[in-house]
Design an enzyme around this catalytic site. Sequence first.
Site, PDB file in Angstrom:
ATOM      1  CB  SER A  82      -0.970   0.032   1.181  1.00 49.49           C
ATOM      2  OG  SER A  82      -0.294   0.322   2.382  1.00 49.49           O
ATOM      3  CE  LYS A 119      -2.814   2.006   4.694  1.00 49.08           C
ATOM      4  NZ  LYS A 119      -1.936   0.882   4.899  1.00 49.08           N
TER       5      LYS A 119
END
Length: 165
Positions: A82, A119
């Site tokens: 990701s 993230k």
Amino acid sequence: KQDKVDLLAKALGVSPSWLMGMDLGKNDNYLPSNIVPLEKRQIPILGSVACGKPIFDPSDGVQIKVPSSFHADFGLYARGDSMIGADIHDGDLVFFVQQPSVENGQIAAVFIDDEVTLKRVYYQQGERLVLQAENSSVPPIIIEGPDLNQVHIIGRAIAKQSVVV
């Protein structure tokens, strides 16, 4: 050829036998006198951080030596894809400064319900947290209202060491 080995050894300030790897165990001073070794310290590798779905994988006492001037508090291995847009790939070792908050857009290791993810962090209107992946195929994680009590930033990403391929 031997004459080239002798010239190179003389230029580096080492013995020809050391240069050819024959006496590595006999002397603790492997560096030429004009090269100063970097001081090193150890930082813990706490396990893995998800670059995708949150995971938790604590390592048991694993540490890595880094230069003393390197200001990281801990490291985590990246798992998943990701964060590939930020050049963080599966297996990379990501280094962090331990801190409880980050600025908008910074990459952080974030605890969510006792699991960790990596993230970009975006705060929105004080009641909403968006954890954005760096891969368009991975949707953001949005946390709102009372669920924010289950989220804790554990550190800001400052560097990474790529997987050797």
